[in-house]
Write an enzyme that holds these catalytic residues in place. Structure first.
Site, PDB file in Angstrom:
ATOM      1  N   GLU A 117      -7.539  -8.434  -7.848  1.00 53.63           N
ATOM      2  CA  GLU A 117      -7.925  -9.801  -8.180  1.00 53.63           C
ATOM      3  C   GLU A 117      -7.032 -10.455  -9.462  1.00 53.63           C
ATOM      4  OE1 GLU A 117     -11.995 -10.265  -9.658  1.00 53.63           O
ATOM      5  OE2 GLU A 117     -12.238 -12.335  -8.916  1.00 53.63           O
TER       6      GLU A 117
ATOM      7  N   SER B 293       7.359  -3.077  -5.478  1.00 55.09           N
ATOM      8  CA  SER B 293       7.420  -2.575  -6.732  1.00 55.09           C
ATOM      9  C   SER B 293       7.717  -3.469  -7.844  1.00 55.09           C
ATOM     10  CB  SER B 293       8.081  -1.353  -6.905  1.00 55.09           C
ATOM     11  OG  SER B 293       7.613  -0.204  -5.924  1.00 55.09           O
ATOM     12  N   PRO B 294       7.016  -4.682  -7.659  1.00 52.32           N
ATOM     13  CA  PRO B 294       7.399  -5.886  -8.570  1.00 52.32           C
ATOM     14  C   PRO B 294       7.018  -5.559  -9.965  1.00 52.32           C
ATOM     15  CG  PRO B 294       5.287  -6.390  -7.425  1.00 52.32           C
ATOM     16  CD  PRO B 294       6.039  -5.249  -6.802  1.00 52.32           C
TER      17      PRO B 294
ATOM     18  N   ASP C 162       0.972  -5.151   3.395  1.00 48.85           N
ATOM     19  CA  ASP C 162       2.515  -4.582   3.656  1.00 48.85           C
ATOM     20  C   ASP C 162       2.117  -3.026   3.633  1.00 48.85           C
ATOM     21  OD1 ASP C 162       5.509  -5.232   3.448  1.00 48.85           O
ATOM     22  OD2 ASP C 162       5.167  -3.321   2.499  1.00 48.85           O
TER      23      ASP C 162
ATOM     24  N   LYS D 142       1.110  -3.233  -5.696  1.00 49.82           N
ATOM     25  CA  LYS D 142       0.251  -2.441  -5.375  1.00 49.82           C
ATOM     26  C   LYS D 142      -0.951  -2.308  -6.218  1.00 49.82           C
ATOM     27  CE  LYS D 142      -1.002   2.071  -5.416  1.00 49.82           C
ATOM     28  NZ  LYS D 142      -1.294   2.900  -6.479  1.00 49.82           N
ATOM     29  N   SER D 143      -1.968  -2.029  -5.812  1.00 45.49           N
ATOM     30  CA  SER D 143      -3.120  -1.718  -6.793  1.00 45.49           C
ATOM     31  C   SER D 143      -4.324  -1.074  -6.058  1.00 45.49           C
ATOM     32  CB  SER D 143      -3.743  -2.809  -7.755  1.00 45.49           C
ATOM     33  OG  SER D 143      -4.779  -2.042  -8.584  1.00 45.49           O
TER      34      SER D 143
ATOM     35  N   TYR E   6       4.319   5.526   5.135  1.00 45.52           N
ATOM     36  CA  TYR E   6       3.195   5.573   4.160  1.00 45.52           C
ATOM     37  C   TYR E   6       2.104   6.393   4.547  1.00 45.52           C
ATOM     38  CZ  TYR E   6       5.445   1.250   2.027  1.00 45.52           C
ATOM     39  OH  TYR E   6       6.330   0.108   1.634  1.00 45.52           O
TER      40      TYR E   6
ATOM     41  N   SER F  24      14.782  -3.449   5.269  1.00 48.35           N
ATOM     42  CA  SER F  24      14.475  -3.016   3.930  1.00 48.35           C
ATOM     43  C   SER F  24      15.525  -2.242   3.239  1.00 48.35           C
ATOM     44  CB  SER F  24      13.130  -2.359   3.976  1.00 48.35           C
ATOM     45  OG  SER F  24      12.613  -2.139   2.593  1.00 48.35           O
ATOM     46  N   ASN F  25      15.735  -2.462   1.959  1.00 45.76           N
ATOM     47  CA  ASN F  25      16.626  -1.688   1.184  1.00 45.76           C
ATOM     48  C   ASN F  25      18.075  -1.901   1.868  1.00 45.76           C
ATOM     49  OD1 ASN F  25      14.710  -0.123  -0.661  1.00 45.76           O
ATOM     50  ND2 ASN F  25      13.732   0.624   1.503  1.00 45.76           N
TER      51      ASN F  25
ATOM     52  N   HIS G  99      12.995   0.476   7.633  1.00 49.24           N
ATOM     53  CA  HIS G  99      12.733   0.929   6.176  1.00 49.24           C
ATOM     54  C   HIS G  99      13.846   1.201   5.400  1.00 49.24           C
ATOM     55  CE1 HIS G  99       8.978   2.473   4.139  1.00 49.24           C
ATOM     56  NE2 HIS G  99       9.689   1.829   3.495  1.00 49.24           N
TER      57      HIS G  99
ATOM     58  N   VAL H 242       0.760  -1.416  -0.043  1.00 50.83           N
ATOM     59  CA  VAL H 242      -0.101   0.003  -0.100  1.00 50.83           C
ATOM     60  C   VAL H 242       0.716   1.201  -0.157  1.00 50.83           C
ATOM     61  CG1 VAL H 242      -2.096  -1.139   1.126  1.00 50.83           C
ATOM     62  CG2 VAL H 242      -0.493  -0.065   2.387  1.00 50.83           C
TER      63      VAL H 242
ATOM     64  N   LYS I 200       6.866  -0.904   9.085  1.00 49.13           N
ATOM     65  CA  LYS I 200       8.190  -0.598   8.688  1.00 49.13           C
ATOM     66  C   LYS I 200       8.670   0.589   9.664  1.00 49.13           C
ATOM     67  CE  LYS I 200       7.802  -2.128   4.144  1.00 49.13           C
ATOM     68  NZ  LYS I 200       6.546  -1.586   3.727  1.00 49.13           N
TER      69      LYS I 200
HETATM   70  P1  A2P Z   1      -3.338   1.282  -9.570  1.00 48.13           P
HETATM   71  O1  A2P Z   1      -3.327   1.230  -8.261  1.00 48.13           O
HETATM   72  O2  A2P Z   1      -4.091   2.551 -10.149  1.00 48.13           O
HETATM   73  O3  A2P Z   1      -4.260  -0.140  -9.929  1.00 48.13           O
HETATM   74  P2  A2P Z   1       4.114  -1.789  -8.224  1.00 48.13           P
HETATM   75  O4  A2P Z   1       3.359  -2.772  -7.617  1.00 48.13           O
HETATM   76  O5  A2P Z   1       5.312  -2.385  -8.914  1.00 48.13           O
HETATM   77  O6  A2P Z   1       4.478  -0.543  -7.358  1.00 48.13           O
HETATM   78  O7  A2P Z   1       3.203  -1.005  -9.635  1.00 48.13           O
HETATM   79  C1  A2P Z   1       1.953  -0.429  -9.155  1.00 48.13           C
HETATM   80  C2  A2P Z   1       1.522   0.395 -10.044  1.00 48.13           C
HETATM   81  O8  A2P Z   1       1.064  -0.654 -11.246  1.00 48.13           O
HETATM   82  C3  A2P Z   1       0.290   1.239  -9.843  1.00 48.13           C
HETATM   83  O9  A2P Z   1       0.422   2.088 -10.612  1.00 48.13           O
HETATM   84  C4  A2P Z   1      -1.076   0.455 -10.258  1.00 48.13           C
HETATM   85  O10 A2P Z   1      -2.066   1.185 -10.195  1.00 48.13           O
HETATM   86  C5  A2P Z   1      -0.537  -0.408 -11.386  1.00 48.13           C
HETATM   87  N1  A2P Z   1      -0.926  -1.914 -11.585  1.00 48.13           N
HETATM   88  C6  A2P Z   1      -0.961  -2.762 -10.425  1.00 48.13           C
HETATM   89  N2  A2P Z   1      -1.539  -4.075 -10.826  1.00 48.13           N
HETATM   90  C7  A2P Z   1      -1.945  -3.728 -12.262  1.00 48.13           C
HETATM   91  C8  A2P Z   1      -2.563  -4.564 -13.062  1.00 48.13           C
HETATM   92  N3  A2P Z   1      -2.809  -6.059 -12.915  1.00 48.13           N
HETATM   93  N4  A2P Z   1      -2.767  -4.196 -14.360  1.00 48.13           N
HETATM   94  C9  A2P Z   1      -2.283  -2.831 -14.650  1.00 48.13           C
HETATM   95  N5  A2P Z   1      -1.681  -1.972 -13.811  1.00 48.13           N
HETATM   96  C10 A2P Z   1      -1.739  -2.379 -12.475  1.00 48.13           C
END
Ligand code: A2P
Length: 276
Positions: free
Chosen positions: A240, A190-191, A53, A232-233, A58, A141-142, A113, A28, A83
């Site tokens: 999902e 940030s994968p 996480d 993160k999303s 944050y 971390s880091n 962190h 998050v 963290k």
């Molecule tokens: P959003 O939060 O608007 O859905 P990371 O996990 O590497 O930090 O990447 C996060 C970024 O990737 C966010 O901008 C997120 O947007 C976007 N994102 C996460 N999952 C997806 C997905 N399945 N398809 C497209 N964009 C995604």
């Protein structure tokens, strides 16, 4: 090397201290405190995530706690990481503040962190938080391999995890190997490269080949390296989609094609540019 054994279904790992950690978690970072964060965490829990996480830096621990309580999922079923912000002085006191914001008695994992002020000074306070039962496991971390090594040389309670930005584009092969050799589990933040890597033609080519989305391919790549992965999303559908990375396999060729995108030169460093 048999470090941090993976469960048969690939969905969890065992840390060096014996605790289990789910291999997929919702990250998050950069999710504003309030409804956006509450919704993301609530949806993730509804969709079967059992790992969230967050971090003091944050500024959204309250929303994580609220979503967890609202979800009705039992506390002990959910793995919560926060963290220590190393801008603070006392990790043990800050852990108590985190617990208040989260509305919890303990976190599952508490990480330093980033190694601001060096890799060692915060650790005694981390050990105090652990000793008080405020954190089931403690880690970092880091941290680079050298920073981790100096901490391991002096720690009473060894760090069990190192959370780092990792993806095929930031492969950090020597860092991964250095952690594995020391039985330190690696978590990938940030994968998806904060979203940047989703439009990569190399990722898309693999996605076409396996009939999956680019996000699923990137997450699968991390899982096949035995990394704990924290996408993160804030969108339900994407949350999902990102959870569906356990039911397919990337071939050796797919893995190699992705790894060829590494821009770190296989470094043992955790970050390219320090922000502290
Ligand atoms: P959003 O939060 O608007 O859905 P990371 O996990 O590497 O930090 O990447 C996060 C970024 O990737 C966010 O901008 C997120 O947007 C976007 N994102 C996460 N999952 C997806 C997905 N399945 N398809 C497209 N964009 C995604």
């Amino acid at each position: 090397m048999a470090s941090n054994p993976v469960a048969a279904d690939g969905r969890s790992r065992t840390l060096a201290d014996g605790n289990q950690i789910p291999a997929l978690g919702l990250g998050v970072w950069q999710v504003p405190d309030g409804p956006e964060c509450v919704n993301a965490v609530r949806w993730a829990l509804e969709l079967g995530y059992r790992h969230i996480d967050t971090a003091q830096a944050y500024d959204n621990e309250e929303s994580v706690g609220r979503a967890l309580r609202d979800s009705g999922v039992a506390r002990e079923e959910v793995y919560i990481t926060t963290k220590f912000n190393p801008g603070g002085k006392d990790p043990a006191a800050e852990a108590e503040h985190s617990l208040k914001r989260l509305g919890l008695d303990y976190v599952d994992l508490y990480l330093v962190h980033w190694p601001q002020g060096g890799p060692l000074w915060a650790w005694p306070g981390m050990e105090r938080a652990h000793g008080r039962g405020h954190a089931r496991s403690i880690g970092v971390s880091n941290f680079s391999v050298a920073e981790l090594q100096s901490l391991l040389a002096t720690a009473g309670v060894a760090p069990v995890a190192n959370q780092v930005q990792l993806s095929p584009f930031e492969y950090r092969r020597a860092l991964i190997e250095g952690c594995q050799q020391r039985n330190v589990a690696i978590e990938a933040y940030s994968p998806l490269g904060t979203g940047r890597h989703l439009s990569s033609p190399a990722v898309d080519a693999v996605a076409q080949r396996v009939g999956r989305t680019p996000a699923q391919v990137l997450l699968r790549w991390s899982l096949q390296h035995d990394l704990i992965v924290l996408p993160k999303s804030t969108h339900r559908q994407r949350i999902e989609e990102n959870a569906q990375a356990f039911d397919f396999v990337l071939s050796d060729q797919d893995m190699a094609d992705l790894a060829a995108r590494d821009g770190t030169g296989g470094t043992d460093l955790a970050v390219e540019h320090k922000w502290w």
